[in-house]
Design an enzyme around this catalytic site. Structure first.
Site, mmCIF file in Angstrom:
data_model
loop_
_atom_site.group_PDB
_atom_site.id
_atom_site.type_symbol
_atom_site.label_atom_id
_atom_site.label_comp_id
_atom_site.label_asym_id
_atom_site.label_seq_id
_atom_site.Cartn_x
_atom_site.Cartn_y
_atom_site.Cartn_z
ATOM 1 N N ASN A 206 18.819 11.063 10.188
ATOM 2 C CA ASN A 206 17.888 10.703 11.334
ATOM 3 C C ASN A 206 15.910 10.417 9.763
ATOM 4 O OD1 ASN A 206 15.856 13.286 11.403
ATOM 5 N ND2 ASN A 206 17.643 13.570 13.145
ATOM 6 N N ASP A 275 21.641 13.849 18.237
ATOM 7 C CA ASP A 275 22.102 14.027 20.087
ATOM 8 C C ASP A 275 22.932 13.760 20.152
ATOM 9 O OD1 ASP A 275 19.350 14.284 20.423
ATOM 10 O OD2 ASP A 275 19.294 12.087 20.763
ATOM 11 N N LYS A 285 37.715 10.478 3.283
ATOM 12 C CA LYS A 285 36.979 9.826 3.282
ATOM 13 C C LYS A 285 36.973 8.139 4.015
ATOM 14 C CE LYS A 285 34.454 6.764 -0.338
ATOM 15 N NZ LYS A 285 33.844 6.644 -1.196
ATOM 16 N N PHE A 317 8.794 18.752 21.774
ATOM 17 C CA PHE A 317 8.348 17.755 20.943
ATOM 18 C C PHE A 317 8.796 16.297 21.965
ATOM 19 C CE2 PHE A 317 6.693 20.845 17.523
ATOM 20 C CZ PHE A 317 5.588 19.833 17.244
ATOM 21 N N LYS A 331 10.506 15.133 30.129
ATOM 22 C CA LYS A 331 11.469 16.250 28.593
ATOM 23 C C LYS A 331 10.559 17.565 29.095
ATOM 24 C CE LYS A 331 12.633 16.192 24.120
ATOM 25 N NZ LYS A 331 12.167 15.665 23.102
ATOM 26 N N LYS A 335 13.334 21.074 30.314
ATOM 27 C CA LYS A 335 13.679 21.847 29.015
ATOM 28 C C LYS A 335 13.066 23.761 29.660
ATOM 29 C CE LYS A 335 14.367 18.135 26.412
ATOM 30 N NZ LYS A 335 16.287 17.620 26.219
#
Ligand SMILES: Cc1cc2nc3c(=O)[nH]c(=O)nc-3n(C[C@H](O)[C@H](O)[C@H](O)COP(=O)(O)O)c2cc1C
Length: 390
Positions: A206, A275, A285, A317, A331, A335
Protein backbone atom coordinates in the site's frame (compact mmCIF):
# COMPACT_ATOMS: atom_id res chain seq x y z
CA UNK A 1 22.59 29.56 25.96
CA UNK A 2 20.08 29.58 23.11
CA UNK A 3 19.76 32.69 21.00
CA UNK A 4 16.50 34.12 19.74
CA UNK A 5 16.60 36.70 16.98
CA UNK A 6 13.65 39.01 17.47
CA UNK A 7 12.60 40.89 14.34
CA UNK A 8 10.61 44.04 15.00
CA UNK A 9 8.72 45.72 12.16
CA UNK A 10 6.87 49.02 11.88
CA UNK A 11 3.58 48.55 13.72
CA UNK A 12 2.02 50.07 16.81
CA UNK A 13 2.51 46.80 18.69
CA UNK A 14 6.32 47.28 18.52
CA UNK A 15 6.21 48.65 22.07
CA UNK A 16 4.87 45.29 23.30
CA UNK A 17 8.01 43.61 21.98
CA UNK A 18 10.01 45.30 24.75
CA UNK A 19 8.12 43.08 27.17
CA UNK A 20 8.75 40.12 24.89
CA UNK A 21 12.52 40.71 25.10
CA UNK A 22 12.33 40.77 28.91
CA UNK A 23 10.30 37.58 28.99
CA UNK A 24 12.74 35.72 26.72
CA UNK A 25 15.65 36.92 28.86
CA UNK A 26 13.94 35.77 32.05
CA UNK A 27 13.48 32.35 30.40
CA UNK A 28 17.26 32.26 29.88
CA UNK A 29 17.58 33.19 26.20
CA UNK A 30 20.11 35.51 24.62
CA UNK A 31 18.03 37.95 22.52
CA UNK A 32 19.33 39.83 19.47
CA UNK A 33 16.95 42.40 18.02
CA UNK A 34 16.83 43.23 14.32
CA UNK A 35 14.59 46.18 13.48
CA UNK A 36 13.25 47.49 10.21
CA UNK A 37 13.95 51.15 9.52
CA UNK A 38 10.21 51.86 9.97
CA UNK A 39 10.14 50.07 13.33
CA UNK A 40 12.59 52.65 14.68
CA UNK A 41 9.84 55.27 14.20
CA UNK A 42 7.86 53.47 16.92
CA UNK A 43 10.53 52.38 19.42
CA UNK A 44 14.17 53.47 19.44
CA UNK A 45 16.95 50.89 19.02
CA UNK A 46 18.36 52.22 22.29
CA UNK A 47 15.32 50.87 24.16
CA UNK A 48 15.82 47.39 22.74
CA UNK A 49 19.58 47.57 23.32
CA UNK A 50 19.01 48.42 26.96
CA UNK A 51 16.56 45.57 27.52
CA UNK A 52 18.33 42.94 25.42
CA UNK A 53 21.88 43.91 26.50
CA UNK A 54 22.90 43.42 22.87
CA UNK A 55 23.52 45.72 19.94
CA UNK A 56 20.44 46.25 17.77
CA UNK A 57 20.89 45.81 14.04
CA UNK A 58 18.92 47.91 11.57
CA UNK A 59 21.11 48.65 8.61
CA UNK A 60 22.39 45.94 6.26
CA UNK A 61 25.32 48.15 5.31
CA UNK A 62 26.27 49.28 8.82
CA UNK A 63 30.04 49.90 8.83
CA UNK A 64 30.38 49.14 12.56
CA UNK A 65 28.99 45.64 12.30
CA UNK A 66 30.26 42.94 14.62
CA UNK A 67 30.38 40.12 12.11
CA UNK A 68 31.81 39.90 8.65
CA UNK A 69 28.52 39.11 6.96
CA UNK A 70 26.03 39.82 9.69
CA UNK A 71 22.85 38.52 8.07
CA UNK A 72 24.43 35.12 7.43
CA UNK A 73 26.00 34.83 10.88
CA UNK A 74 22.75 35.91 12.54
CA UNK A 75 20.82 33.41 10.45
CA UNK A 76 23.05 30.60 11.74
CA UNK A 77 23.42 31.89 15.31
CA UNK A 78 19.72 31.71 16.10
CA UNK A 79 17.89 28.79 17.66
CA UNK A 80 14.74 30.47 16.38
CA UNK A 81 13.50 33.69 14.84
CA UNK A 82 10.48 35.51 16.18
CA UNK A 83 9.00 38.37 14.16
CA UNK A 84 6.81 40.43 16.47
CA UNK A 85 5.06 42.50 15.42
CA UNK A 86 5.02 41.37 11.78
CA UNK A 87 3.50 44.00 9.50
CA UNK A 88 1.48 43.18 6.39
CA UNK A 89 4.39 44.70 4.48
CA UNK A 90 6.97 42.37 6.04
CA UNK A 91 4.76 39.31 5.46
CA UNK A 92 4.26 40.36 1.83
CA UNK A 93 7.97 40.87 1.27
CA UNK A 94 8.95 37.55 2.83
CA UNK A 95 6.28 35.71 0.82
CA UNK A 96 7.59 37.31 -2.37
CA UNK A 97 11.26 36.61 -1.75
CA UNK A 98 12.14 40.27 -1.32
CA UNK A 99 15.24 40.87 0.82
CA UNK A 100 15.75 44.62 0.82
CA UNK A 101 16.68 45.23 4.44
CA UNK A 102 18.56 43.51 7.24
CA UNK A 103 15.51 41.73 8.64
CA UNK A 104 14.11 40.28 5.40
CA UNK A 105 17.64 39.35 4.29
CA UNK A 106 18.42 37.56 7.57
CA UNK A 107 15.09 35.72 7.72
CA UNK A 108 15.40 34.61 4.08
CA UNK A 109 18.91 33.29 4.83
CA UNK A 110 17.99 31.15 7.82
CA UNK A 111 17.17 27.48 8.06
CA UNK A 112 16.06 27.87 11.66
CA UNK A 113 12.40 27.89 12.71
CA UNK A 114 10.72 31.26 12.18
CA UNK A 115 7.69 32.31 14.22
CA UNK A 116 5.68 35.16 12.74
CA UNK A 117 3.32 37.15 14.98
CA UNK A 118 1.18 39.34 12.72
CA UNK A 119 -0.21 42.64 13.98
CA UNK A 120 -2.28 44.90 11.78
CA UNK A 121 -5.63 46.49 11.11
CA UNK A 122 -8.41 43.92 10.60
CA UNK A 123 -8.96 44.91 6.96
CA UNK A 124 -5.26 44.63 6.22
CA UNK A 125 -5.28 41.20 7.84
CA UNK A 126 -8.37 39.97 5.99
CA UNK A 127 -7.19 41.41 2.69
CA UNK A 128 -7.06 38.38 0.36
CA UNK A 129 -3.50 39.25 -0.67
CA UNK A 130 -2.34 39.20 2.98
CA UNK A 131 -4.21 35.93 3.53
CA UNK A 132 -2.62 34.39 0.43
CA UNK A 133 0.83 35.54 1.62
CA UNK A 134 0.23 33.95 5.03
CA UNK A 135 -0.90 30.68 3.43
CA UNK A 136 2.15 30.67 1.18
CA UNK A 137 4.48 31.20 4.14
CA UNK A 138 2.70 28.54 6.19
CA UNK A 139 3.07 26.00 3.42
CA UNK A 140 6.78 26.89 3.21
CA UNK A 141 7.20 25.95 6.87
CA UNK A 142 6.94 29.35 8.58
CA UNK A 143 5.05 29.15 11.86
CA UNK A 144 2.43 31.69 12.87
CA UNK A 145 1.41 32.72 16.35
CA UNK A 146 -1.86 34.67 16.28
CA UNK A 147 -3.09 37.20 15.52
CA UNK A 148 -5.73 37.47 18.23
CA UNK A 149 -9.06 39.24 17.88
CA UNK A 150 -10.19 42.26 19.84
CA UNK A 151 -10.01 46.02 19.89
CA UNK A 152 -7.22 47.23 17.64
CA UNK A 153 -5.07 50.32 18.06
CA UNK A 154 -6.82 51.96 15.09
CA UNK A 155 -10.19 51.71 16.89
CA UNK A 156 -11.55 48.84 14.76
CA UNK A 157 -12.47 45.52 16.30
CA UNK A 158 -11.53 42.17 14.77
CA UNK A 159 -8.62 39.90 13.99
CA UNK A 160 -5.22 41.57 13.86
CA UNK A 161 -4.08 42.09 17.45
CA UNK A 162 -0.63 40.80 18.15
CA UNK A 163 -0.74 37.83 20.53
CA UNK A 164 0.24 38.88 24.06
CA UNK A 165 4.01 38.68 24.75
CA UNK A 166 3.49 36.17 27.57
CA UNK A 167 1.77 33.75 25.19
CA UNK A 168 4.35 34.25 22.41
CA UNK A 169 7.20 33.67 24.87
CA UNK A 170 5.71 30.46 26.23
CA UNK A 171 4.87 29.06 22.75
CA UNK A 172 8.44 29.65 21.55
CA UNK A 173 9.95 28.36 24.79
CA UNK A 174 7.86 25.19 24.60
CA UNK A 175 9.14 24.64 21.07
CA UNK A 176 12.80 25.24 21.95
CA UNK A 177 12.73 23.38 25.25
CA UNK A 178 10.59 20.31 24.65
CA UNK A 179 8.86 18.65 27.54
CA UNK A 180 10.33 15.57 29.17
CA UNK A 181 6.91 14.14 30.04
CA UNK A 182 7.75 10.71 28.56
CA UNK A 183 11.00 10.25 30.48
CA UNK A 184 11.15 6.70 31.79
CA UNK A 185 8.29 5.59 29.53
CA UNK A 186 8.44 3.14 26.64
CA UNK A 187 6.53 3.95 23.48
CA UNK A 188 5.90 1.25 20.90
CA UNK A 189 5.38 2.70 17.43
CA UNK A 190 4.48 0.80 14.28
CA UNK A 191 5.19 2.42 10.95
CA UNK A 192 5.23 1.89 7.20
CA UNK A 193 3.67 -0.62 4.85
CA UNK A 194 3.86 -4.40 4.89
CA UNK A 195 4.31 -6.52 1.77
CA UNK A 196 2.26 -9.65 1.18
CA UNK A 197 3.95 -11.95 -1.30
CA UNK A 198 2.10 -13.04 -4.43
CA UNK A 199 4.96 -15.16 -5.68
CA UNK A 200 8.75 -15.29 -5.47
CA UNK A 201 9.15 -11.80 -6.99
CA UNK A 202 5.82 -9.97 -6.57
CA UNK A 203 3.90 -8.57 -3.66
CA UNK A 204 0.80 -6.61 -2.67
CA UNK A 205 1.43 -3.47 -0.62
CA UNK A 206 0.00 0.00 0.00
CA UNK A 207 0.97 3.66 -0.22
CA UNK A 208 2.05 4.23 3.38
CA UNK A 209 5.37 6.12 3.54
CA UNK A 210 5.99 5.63 7.25
CA UNK A 211 6.27 9.42 7.76
CA UNK A 212 3.59 9.60 10.46
CA UNK A 213 5.10 6.77 12.49
CA UNK A 214 8.58 8.27 12.13
CA UNK A 215 7.25 11.63 13.34
CA UNK A 216 5.64 10.02 16.41
CA UNK A 217 8.87 8.17 17.20
CA UNK A 218 10.94 11.36 16.91
CA UNK A 219 8.53 13.34 19.05
CA UNK A 220 8.39 10.62 21.72
CA UNK A 221 12.20 10.40 21.86
CA UNK A 222 12.49 14.18 22.18
CA UNK A 223 10.09 13.98 25.10
CA UNK A 224 12.36 11.47 26.81
CA UNK A 225 10.80 8.13 25.83
CA UNK A 226 12.48 4.90 24.87
CA UNK A 227 10.98 4.02 21.49
CA UNK A 228 10.53 0.54 20.07
CA UNK A 229 10.00 1.13 16.36
CA UNK A 230 8.36 -1.81 14.62
CA UNK A 231 8.47 -0.97 10.98
CA UNK A 232 7.61 -2.34 7.61
CA UNK A 233 8.76 -0.79 4.33
CA UNK A 234 9.20 2.97 4.47
CA UNK A 235 10.21 5.72 2.09
CA UNK A 236 10.85 8.02 5.07
CA UNK A 237 14.09 7.53 7.03
CA UNK A 238 14.01 5.43 10.19
CA UNK A 239 14.43 7.82 13.15
CA UNK A 240 17.87 7.67 14.75
CA UNK A 241 17.90 6.50 18.34
CA UNK A 242 14.84 4.26 18.13
CA UNK A 243 15.10 0.50 18.75
CA UNK A 244 14.28 -0.72 15.28
CA UNK A 245 12.47 -4.00 14.70
CA UNK A 246 11.89 -4.87 11.05
CA UNK A 247 8.61 -6.61 10.17
CA UNK A 248 8.07 -7.09 6.45
CA UNK A 249 4.67 -8.80 6.54
CA UNK A 250 1.57 -8.30 8.66
CA UNK A 251 2.20 -11.68 10.32
CA UNK A 252 5.71 -10.55 11.30
CA UNK A 253 4.42 -7.20 12.52
CA UNK A 254 1.78 -8.99 14.58
CA UNK A 255 4.47 -11.17 16.17
CA UNK A 256 6.66 -8.16 16.94
CA UNK A 257 3.84 -6.15 18.51
CA UNK A 258 2.79 -9.11 20.65
CA UNK A 259 6.42 -9.56 21.74
CA UNK A 260 7.03 -5.95 22.78
CA UNK A 261 3.54 -4.94 23.92
CA UNK A 262 4.14 -5.85 27.56
CA UNK A 263 7.08 -3.39 27.72
CA UNK A 264 5.07 -0.48 26.38
CA UNK A 265 3.39 2.28 28.35
CA UNK A 266 2.03 3.71 25.11
CA UNK A 267 1.48 2.02 21.73
CA UNK A 268 0.91 4.11 18.62
CA UNK A 269 -0.20 2.02 15.67
CA UNK A 270 0.78 4.23 12.75
CA UNK A 271 1.70 1.45 10.32
CA UNK A 272 -0.45 0.33 7.42
CA UNK A 273 -0.23 -3.46 7.66
CA UNK A 274 -1.91 -5.30 4.80
CA UNK A 275 -5.37 -6.54 5.78
CA UNK A 276 -5.06 -9.56 3.48
CA UNK A 277 -2.43 -12.05 2.44
CA UNK A 278 -2.36 -14.28 -0.61
CA UNK A 279 -3.49 -17.77 0.31
CA UNK A 280 -2.48 -19.34 -3.02
CA UNK A 281 1.01 -17.84 -2.85
CA UNK A 282 3.55 -19.53 -5.04
CA UNK A 283 7.26 -19.57 -4.23
CA UNK A 284 7.96 -19.84 -7.95
CA UNK A 285 7.39 -16.90 -10.26
CA UNK A 286 3.85 -17.15 -11.66
CA UNK A 287 3.58 -17.19 -15.45
CA UNK A 288 -0.11 -17.91 -16.11
CA UNK A 289 -2.06 -15.73 -18.60
CA UNK A 290 -4.82 -15.13 -16.11
CA UNK A 291 -4.46 -15.41 -12.42
CA UNK A 292 -6.94 -15.52 -9.56
CA UNK A 293 -5.55 -14.55 -6.19
CA UNK A 294 -7.38 -15.77 -3.11
CA UNK A 295 -6.92 -13.26 -0.31
CA UNK A 296 -7.47 -14.21 3.29
CA UNK A 297 -7.68 -11.91 6.30
CA UNK A 298 -4.52 -11.17 8.21
CA UNK A 299 -4.53 -10.97 12.02
CA UNK A 300 -5.75 -7.60 13.34
CA UNK A 301 -2.67 -6.10 15.02
CA UNK A 302 -4.37 -3.10 16.60
CA UNK A 303 -7.22 -5.20 18.03
CA UNK A 304 -4.72 -7.70 19.43
CA UNK A 305 -2.73 -4.83 20.97
CA UNK A 306 -5.95 -3.56 22.57
CA UNK A 307 -6.80 -6.92 24.11
CA UNK A 308 -5.61 -7.29 27.72
CA UNK A 309 -3.73 -4.03 27.38
CA UNK A 310 -3.59 -3.30 31.11
CA UNK A 311 -2.34 0.24 31.70
CA UNK A 312 -0.93 0.60 28.21
CA UNK A 313 -2.46 3.53 26.30
CA UNK A 314 -3.36 2.59 22.75
CA UNK A 315 -3.50 5.04 19.85
CA UNK A 316 -4.75 3.88 16.46
CA UNK A 317 -5.21 5.68 13.16
CA UNK A 318 -8.13 5.66 10.78
CA UNK A 319 -7.65 6.67 7.17
CA UNK A 320 -11.19 7.10 5.88
CA UNK A 321 -12.77 8.31 2.67
CA UNK A 322 -16.46 8.48 3.70
CA UNK A 323 -18.64 8.49 6.86
CA UNK A 324 -15.42 9.37 8.60
CA UNK A 325 -16.56 9.98 12.20
CA UNK A 326 -18.93 6.97 12.53
CA UNK A 327 -16.33 4.69 10.93
CA UNK A 328 -13.60 6.01 13.21
CA UNK A 329 -15.76 5.55 16.33
CA UNK A 330 -16.56 1.99 15.30
CA UNK A 331 -12.85 1.30 14.81
CA UNK A 332 -11.92 2.88 18.15
CA UNK A 333 -14.34 0.57 19.99
CA UNK A 334 -13.40 -2.51 17.97
CA UNK A 335 -9.73 -2.08 18.84
CA UNK A 336 -10.34 -1.09 22.48
CA UNK A 337 -8.22 2.00 21.75
CA UNK A 338 -7.90 5.08 23.97
CA UNK A 339 -7.47 7.50 21.08
CA UNK A 340 -8.15 7.29 17.38
CA UNK A 341 -6.55 9.75 14.98
CA UNK A 342 -8.87 10.15 12.04
CA UNK A 343 -7.83 11.54 8.72
CA UNK A 344 -9.95 11.99 5.66
CA UNK A 345 -7.44 10.84 3.06
CA UNK A 346 -9.44 12.50 0.28
CA UNK A 347 -8.59 15.97 1.69
CA UNK A 348 -5.66 17.80 0.10
CA UNK A 349 -2.68 17.85 2.48
CA UNK A 350 -3.79 14.74 4.39
CA UNK A 351 -2.96 11.08 4.31
CA UNK A 352 -0.36 9.12 2.41
CA UNK A 353 3.12 10.27 1.48
CA UNK A 354 2.66 13.98 2.26
CA UNK A 355 4.40 15.89 5.04
CA UNK A 356 1.18 17.35 6.41
CA UNK A 357 -2.00 15.91 7.86
CA UNK A 358 -5.50 17.12 8.71
CA UNK A 359 -6.71 15.05 11.62
CA UNK A 360 -9.46 14.75 14.16
CA UNK A 361 -8.45 13.29 17.51
CA UNK A 362 -11.23 11.22 19.09
CA UNK A 363 -10.97 9.85 22.63
CA UNK A 364 -12.72 6.75 23.94
CA UNK A 365 -15.03 8.98 26.03
CA UNK A 366 -16.22 10.58 22.77
CA UNK A 367 -14.34 13.91 23.16
CA UNK A 368 -13.26 15.13 19.73
CA UNK A 369 -10.80 17.76 18.53
CA UNK A 370 -10.75 18.70 14.86
CA UNK A 371 -7.27 19.99 14.06
CA UNK A 372 -6.09 22.35 11.37
CA UNK A 373 -3.67 21.24 8.67
CA UNK A 374 -0.26 20.79 10.29
CA UNK A 375 2.96 18.92 9.69
CA UNK A 376 3.06 15.27 10.72
CA UNK A 377 5.75 16.22 13.24
CA UNK A 378 3.45 18.80 14.83
CA UNK A 379 0.57 16.32 14.82
CA UNK A 380 2.81 13.78 16.56
CA UNK A 381 3.23 16.17 19.50
CA UNK A 382 -0.50 16.90 19.61
CA UNK A 383 -1.17 13.14 19.77
CA UNK A 384 1.38 12.69 22.58
CA UNK A 385 -0.15 15.66 24.43
CA UNK A 386 -3.54 13.92 24.17
CA UNK A 387 -1.99 10.69 25.50
CA UNK A 388 -0.44 12.56 28.46
CA UNK A 389 -3.83 14.04 29.30
CA UNK A 390 -5.58 10.64 29.48
C1 LIG B 1 1.02 54.98 13.24
C2 LIG B 1 1.18 53.79 12.30
C3 LIG B 1 0.86 52.54 12.73
C4 LIG B 1 1.01 51.44 11.89
N1 LIG B 1 0.68 50.19 12.35
C5 LIG B 1 0.80 49.13 11.53
C6 LIG B 1 0.47 47.84 11.99
O1 LIG B 1 0.07 47.62 13.13
N2 LIG B 1 0.59 46.81 11.13
C7 LIG B 1 1.02 46.97 9.84
O2 LIG B 1 1.08 45.98 9.10
N3 LIG B 1 1.36 48.18 9.39
C8 LIG B 1 1.27 49.28 10.20
N4 LIG B 1 1.60 50.51 9.75
C9 LIG B 1 2.12 50.65 8.37
C10 LIG B 1 3.59 50.24 8.30
O3 LIG B 1 4.35 51.03 9.18
C11 LIG B 1 4.08 50.39 6.88
O4 LIG B 1 3.42 49.44 6.04
C12 LIG B 1 5.57 50.23 6.77
O5 LIG B 1 5.94 50.32 5.42
C13 LIG B 1 6.04 48.91 7.35
O6 LIG B 1 7.43 48.77 7.18
P1 LIG B 1 8.24 47.49 7.69
O7 LIG B 1 7.40 46.31 7.40
O8 LIG B 1 9.50 47.52 6.91
O9 LIG B 1 8.50 47.70 9.14
C14 LIG B 1 1.47 51.63 10.58
C15 LIG B 1 1.83 52.92 10.15
C16 LIG B 1 1.70 53.99 11.00
C17 LIG B 1 2.07 55.37 10.51
Amino acid sequence: MKTIILGVTGGIAAYKSCELVSRFRRLGYDVRVVMTRNATEFVTPLTFESISHNKVVVDTFDKTREFEIEHISYAALASAFVIAPATANFIGKLASGISDDMLTTTVSATKRPVFICPAMNVNMYLNPVTQANIEKLKSSGYRFIGPDSGLLACGDTGAGRMTEPEEIASAVDEFLTPKADLKGKTVLVTSGATREAVDGVRFISNRSSGKMGAAVAEAAMERGARVIFVRGYMSAPVPKGAEEVFAGTTAEMFEAVMKYKSEADVAVMAAAPGDYRVENYSAEKLKADTLTLRLVKNPDIAAAAGKDKGNMKLVVFAAETNDCIPNALKKLRAKNADIIVLNDVTAEGAGFDVDTNIATIIRADGAMTALEKMTKRELADVILDAVSEL
